[in-house]
Design a protein around this motif. Structure first.
Motif, PDB file in Angstrom:
ATOM      1  N   SER A 153      47.454  30.191   9.147  1.00 16.81           N
ATOM      2  CA  SER A 153      45.992  30.128   8.718  1.00 16.81           C
ATOM      3  C   SER A 153      45.452  31.605   9.345  1.00 16.81           C
ATOM      4  O   SER A 153      46.900  32.386  10.357  1.00 16.81           O
ATOM      5  N   LEU A 206      42.175  31.643  13.924  1.00 15.73           N
ATOM      6  CA  LEU A 206      42.341  30.457  14.163  1.00 15.73           C
ATOM      7  C   LEU A 206      41.231  30.657  15.654  1.00 15.73           C
ATOM      8  O   LEU A 206      41.088  31.563  16.648  1.00 15.73           O
ATOM      9  N   GLU A 235      52.077  25.254   7.239  1.00 13.93           N
ATOM     10  CA  GLU A 235      50.436  25.609   6.700  1.00 13.93           C
ATOM     11  C   GLU A 235      50.118  26.598   7.873  1.00 13.93           C
ATOM     12  O   GLU A 235      49.728  26.401   9.243  1.00 13.93           O
ATOM     13  N   TRP A 272      48.940  29.848  13.530  1.00  8.95           N
ATOM     14  CA  TRP A 272      49.909  28.347  13.049  1.00  8.95           C
ATOM     15  C   TRP A 272      49.331  27.139  13.643  1.00  8.95           C
ATOM     16  O   TRP A 272      48.699  26.608  12.875  1.00  8.95           O
ATOM     17  N   TYR A 273      49.006  27.604  15.339  1.00  6.91           N
ATOM     18  CA  TYR A 273      48.327  26.224  15.655  1.00  6.91           C
ATOM     19  C   TYR A 273      47.285  26.308  17.298  1.00  6.91           C
ATOM     20  O   TYR A 273      48.126  26.623  17.953  1.00  6.91           O
ATOM     21  N   VAL A 307      46.694  30.441  21.126  1.00  6.17           N
ATOM     22  CA  VAL A 307      47.162  30.245  19.151  1.00  6.17           C
ATOM     23  C   VAL A 307      48.792  30.328  18.789  1.00  6.17           C
ATOM     24  O   VAL A 307      49.055  32.010  20.056  1.00  6.17           O
ATOM     25  N   LYS A 333      57.840  31.435  17.021  1.00  3.06           N
ATOM     26  CA  LYS A 333      56.831  30.695  16.967  1.00  3.06           C
ATOM     27  C   LYS A 333      56.219  31.877  18.576  1.00  3.06           C
ATOM     28  O   LYS A 333      57.431  31.563  19.618  1.00  3.06           O
TER      29      LYS A 333
END
Length: 218
Positions: free
Chosen positions: A152, A155, A150, A209-210, A179, A93
């Motif tokens: 996106s 974001l 999961e 991702w988040y 992000v 990440k």
């Protein structure tokens, strides 16, 4: 003379005391945030050659063959041209910050509590290398299917998210809100409507991702 409003602004991003309780001078609600992992250094700069992934699929037109395709007559139809991306290696990440990094130096002899608050909003989407021609939705679907996560296509980073972290004596703690994206390499190519395929290339994607903080210390 320093105004009262300026003092409030400065207090919000400077040392708020030791391990005891701390609060903003303003009576704003605090969004609970999990402590992020302290990183060994600042986030790496995004590599050159990445561009935002398109929203819609735009396959290339098939080349005009000099002879019928090997797998069928020239009149054979294999469906609409389609860009393909098959992820095959997860590179971890990577953080895409929104806004400037915040910093707090602790000049005391005791551990202090630093409190950062996001001040810039924005959006972070899928980024692709020049070899990848697929849309953001295709990248998300392929990477999710490969690794069971999961993700996106985009974001949103909002203003006002807060986080606290300990700053050791004579150290500076840094924080950047943004992000976290999953980085992958994979095979990218196009299947044309006349049943031929383009040369396969290795391409790279960065998929949201988040939302979260990137924290480091020096």
């Amino acid at each position: 003379m320093i105004s009262r409003s300026l003092l409030v602004s400065i207090t919000a991003v400077t040392i708020l005391g030791t391990a005891g309780s701390a609060a903003f001078a303003e009576s704003a609600e605090v969004t609970p945030v999990e402590e992020s992992v302290l990183q060994p250094g600042p986030p790496p700069e995004e590599e050159e050659g990445f561009t935002p992934a398109p929203t819609d699929e735009v396959p290339e037109l098939p080349p005009t063959p000099s002879k019928p395709p090997a797998n069928g007559p020239s009149s054979e139809y294999c469906g609409p041209s389609k860009n393909i991306y098959r992820p095959n290696a997860n590179l971890g990440k990577y953080h895409a910050g929104v806004g400037a990094a915040q910093a707090n130096y602790n000049g005391t002899s005791r551990t202090a509590r630093s409190w950062f608050k996001s001040e810039t909003g924005g959006e972070v989407g899928v980024a692709i290398s020049s070899e990848v021609k697929v849309s953001a939705s295709v990248v998300v679907a392929e990477v999710e299917a490969k690794y069971g996560v999961e993700l996106s296509a985009k974001l949103t980073v909002k203003v006002g998210n807060e986080i606290q972290i300990d700053t050791p004596p004579k150290k500076t703690t840094y924080g950047k809100y943004g992000v976290w994206r999953m980085k992958n390499t994979g095979t990218a190519y196009t299947i044309y409507s006349n049943c031929t395929t383009s040369p396969k290339k290795t391409g790279t994607t960065l998929t949201p991702w988040y939302v979260g903080w990137y924290l480091w210390e020096r």
